[in-house]
Design a protein around this motif. Structure first.
Motif, PDB file in Angstrom:
ATOM      1  N   GLY A 149       0.772  -1.234   0.000  1.00  0.00           N
ATOM      2  CA  GLY A 149       0.000   0.000   0.000  1.00  0.00           C
ATOM      3  C   GLY A 149       0.798   1.276   0.000  1.00  0.00           C
ATOM      4  O   GLY A 149       0.237   2.356   0.212  1.00  0.00           O
ATOM      5  N   ASP A 150       2.106   1.186  -0.269  1.00  0.00           N
ATOM      6  CA  ASP A 150       2.926   2.401  -0.219  1.00  0.00           C
ATOM      7  C   ASP A 150       3.461   2.814  -1.589  1.00  0.00           C
ATOM      8  O   ASP A 150       4.425   3.575  -1.673  1.00  0.00           O
ATOM      9  CB  ASP A 150       4.076   2.237   0.774  1.00  0.00           C
ATOM     10  N   TYR A 151       2.828   2.326  -2.657  1.00  0.00           N
ATOM     11  CA  TYR A 151       3.187   2.730  -4.019  1.00  0.00           C
ATOM     12  C   TYR A 151       1.925   2.974  -4.830  1.00  0.00           C
ATOM     13  O   TYR A 151       0.856   2.440  -4.529  1.00  0.00           O
ATOM     14  CB  TYR A 151       3.997   1.631  -4.729  1.00  0.00           C
ATOM     15  N   HIS A 152       2.058   3.760  -5.875  1.00  0.00           N
ATOM     16  CA  HIS A 152       1.044   3.816  -6.915  1.00  0.00           C
ATOM     17  C   HIS A 152       1.207   2.560  -7.769  1.00  0.00           C
ATOM     18  O   HIS A 152       2.329   2.225  -8.176  1.00  0.00           O
ATOM     19  CB  HIS A 152       1.228   5.065  -7.784  1.00  0.00           C
ATOM     20  N   GLU A 153       0.118   1.857  -8.042  1.00  0.00           N
ATOM     21  CA  GLU A 153       0.167   0.613  -8.807  1.00  0.00           C
ATOM     22  C   GLU A 153      -0.723   0.742 -10.039  1.00  0.00           C
ATOM     23  O   GLU A 153      -1.880   1.153  -9.945  1.00  0.00           O
ATOM     24  CB  GLU A 153      -0.345  -0.569  -7.963  1.00  0.00           C
ATOM     25  N   LEU A 154      -0.186   0.396 -11.195  1.00  0.00           N
ATOM     26  CA  LEU A 154      -0.973   0.292 -12.422  1.00  0.00           C
ATOM     27  C   LEU A 154      -0.977  -1.180 -12.809  1.00  0.00           C
ATOM     28  O   LEU A 154       0.075  -1.756 -13.111  1.00  0.00           O
ATOM     29  CB  LEU A 154      -0.368   1.144 -13.537  1.00  0.00           C
ATOM     30  N   LEU A 155      -2.164  -1.803 -12.770  1.00  0.00           N
ATOM     31  CA  LEU A 155      -2.283  -3.237 -13.008  1.00  0.00           C
ATOM     32  C   LEU A 155      -2.915  -3.480 -14.373  1.00  0.00           C
ATOM     33  O   LEU A 155      -3.926  -2.868 -14.724  1.00  0.00           O
ATOM     34  CB  LEU A 155      -3.148  -3.883 -11.922  1.00  0.00           C
ATOM     35  N   VAL A 156      -2.305  -4.405 -15.122  1.00  0.00           N
ATOM     36  CA  VAL A 156      -2.758  -4.698 -16.483  1.00  0.00           C
ATOM     37  C   VAL A 156      -3.003  -6.197 -16.618  1.00  0.00           C
ATOM     38  O   VAL A 156      -2.083  -7.002 -16.424  1.00  0.00           O
ATOM     39  CB  VAL A 156      -1.713  -4.250 -17.526  1.00  0.00           C
ATOM     40  N   TRP A 157      -4.247  -6.575 -16.940  1.00  0.00           N
ATOM     41  CA  TRP A 157      -4.588  -7.969 -17.210  1.00  0.00           C
ATOM     42  C   TRP A 157      -4.585  -8.186 -18.723  1.00  0.00           C
ATOM     43  O   TRP A 157      -5.237  -7.426 -19.467  1.00  0.00           O
ATOM     44  CB  TRP A 157      -5.976  -8.300 -16.680  1.00  0.00           C
TER      45      TRP A 157
END
Length: 525
Positions: A149-157
């Protein structure tokens, strides 16, 4: 992954409501991240706890439902609406259900979330609460991950291999990884900076991509901007303090500067805000709080009354410590805003002791800030060791840790050295090794109140001994190793399960039954 804990992410915090940081705050954080992983507004959620896990007996009473509901509904922890999550979910037409089942997991405090959006999109998230509000998301749709929870996350499926294309458009500062499942690939961008919406839109145009989501961090300090510390071990910390003539508080501030990448001014302001919330929870408790589903009425006001009547010692700092501890704990049990310090179950110790001593020595706000950084640094080393999960180690890592932190903070207020602060922390923690966690009726009130009070007074006596020249004998790092070793010998029933210790006495069972009857009556009203 960060090798060093953050004082704000992992030790002094989170700012929260509810009985337990492990249950309430960690669940809120997990839910707040997970709900961002579906396309569209939430329609339904199923949260499962493993039948062999630690939460199966007490997840509702210790605030997991409160935190989880609030996170799923995207309600801020400090918002009073947190007290009405079931009503709000009903009004929004969102079904949130809980069950006990069996699923693969590696931690006593594991939770499995299955979320579905109005558009029919779904995600399955496995997470573990690590103590003190810290957590780790371990799986997303069966793909192994490590998110705290301490980063910006961009998730791609994606159904196909698009790694080379994604690497070609990866922002310079972002980390990139790919996790393969049987049917798809999950690509993860991770950064300390927010991702541009245009990047997300661009990725959605790829033929094989069927979902892209942007997950915002939930922790107060963003990772990825760390600098190398001038010390690492406790021994090297002491050597550095002597060489540079720095107090433990100054070292704590320096530690968090290197850990966070933030300036001294910003970090001092962050700690000032935390102190104001803690002292505000003391004032709130002393003013009087009410909440039906709790064991204890207001008692924090009784100390002053007894002193006025001459029944107890006059003008004693111990009186103020007891009063302060009770006030913070009462604010917590009434679902008012508090600071987990380092946990909600032990939130009374550090704030109560440091407020009483600060008042006694007429400390300035800057003095208080530095004493909290001294406390926070001890907590950071505790987090690197056993951590703060009572379900793993018992209350020796809650009240024990808070006693050590408070002792170090008091030494800072007394003008002591870093070595004396660490010695005081060592003595305070030594005095609480083996402490069990056995909350009565699954409410984090008793014997928690007494344990917090004992820890706070223990902190004052340990700081006094350290400043006076008493020998602590066992270095702090070896004390922390001992805590872990002792916890391995402690039976699970006395590790915050409600299945041992005072929690199974006839009186405790009767109280639990009475509270359950009251709750049923309230529901049927």
């Amino acid at each position: 992954m960060n090798s060093f804990p953050s004082i704000f992410n992992d030790v002094i915090g989170p700012v929260m409501r509810g009985p337990s940081s492990s249950h309430t705050a960690a669940s809120w954080r997990v839910a707040r991240m997970a709900v961002q992983m579906i396309d569209g507004p939430l329609k339904s959620a199923l949260i499962a706890f493993d039948k062999d896990g630690a939460w199966v007996t007490n997840y509702e009473e210790q605030g997991t439902v409160l935190g989880m509901n609030g996170g799923l509904l995207e309600i801020d922890m400090a918002d009073d609406l947190m007290k009405q999550t079931e009503r709000i979910a009903s009004e929004r037409g969102i079904d949130i259900d809980y069950e006990i089942s069996t699923f693969d997991n590696s931690h006593a405090n594991s939770m499995l979330l299955t979320l579905t959006s109005i558009q029919g999109d779904a995600v399955k998230v496995l997470a573990a609460s690590l103590g003190g509000g810290s957590f780790e998301i371990q799986k997303i749709d069966e793909c192994k991950v490590q998110m705290k929870g301490d980063y910006h996350e961009l998730l791609v499926w994606s159904h196909g291999d698009i790694e080379s294309e994604l690497l070609g458009i990866k922002p310079t500062e972002a980390q990139f990884k790919c996790v393969e499942s049987t049917d798809f690939k999950l690509y993860i961008f991770e950064s300390f900076q927010p991702f541009d919406e245009a990047l997300k839109h661009h990725i959605t145009q790829y033929d094989d991509v069927y979902k892209v989501v942007n997950v915002l961090p939930v922790m107060p300090v963003i990772g990825g901007q760390e600098r190398t510390l001038p010390f690492s071990s406790i021994e090297s910390l002491i050597d550095y303090s002597v060489k540079e003539d720095l107090s433990l508080g100054a070292l704590g501030l320096l530690y968090e500067q290197h850990r966070s990448g933030l300036s001294e001014e910003v970090l001092k302001e962050k700690m000032k805000t935390i102190i104001e919330i803690i002292e505000g929870s003391i004032a709130k408790g002393l003013a009087g709080t009410e909440y039906e589903d709790r064991l204890l009425p207001q008692q924090s006001n009784l100390v002053a009354k007894a002193e006025q009547k001459g029944k107890i010692l006059q003008g004693s700092i111990i009186n103020k410590i007891i009063e302060n501890v009770a006030a913070i704990m009462e604010s917590k049990s009434a679902l008012e805003v508090i600071v987990a310090n380092p946990t909600a179950g032990s939130c009374g110790t550090v704030g109560a002791a440091l407020k009483a001593v600060s008042d006694e020595v007429e400390a300035t706000m800057d003095d208080k800030i530095m004493c909290y950084y001294a406390a926070g640094l001890v907590g950071a080393y505790f987090a690197m060791g056993p951590g703060f999960s009572a379900e793993e180690h018992g209350c020796q890592v809650e009240c024990g840790a808070s006693a050590g932190m408070a002792a170090a903070g008091i030494v800072q207020l007394f003008g002591g050295t870093a070595a004396q602060g660490l010695g005081a922390a060592s003595m305070a923690i030594q005095n609480m090794i083996g402490l069990v966690c056995d909350p009565i009726a699954d409410r984090v009130e008793a014997p928690c109140l007494g344990k917090n009070t004992s820890a706070a007074v223990n902190a004052l006596s340990s700081a006094t001994m350290a400043i006076s020249g008493f020998a602590h004998l066992i270095p702090l790092d070896q004390v922390l190793e001992t805590v872990e070793r002792v916890s391995a010998d402690m039976p699970t029933c006395v590790k915050c399960t409600g299945l041992g210790g005072l929690a199974i006495t006839p009186a405790a069972l009767k109280l639990k039954e009475q509270l359950e009857k009251m709750k049923i009556a309230e529901t049927n009203r």
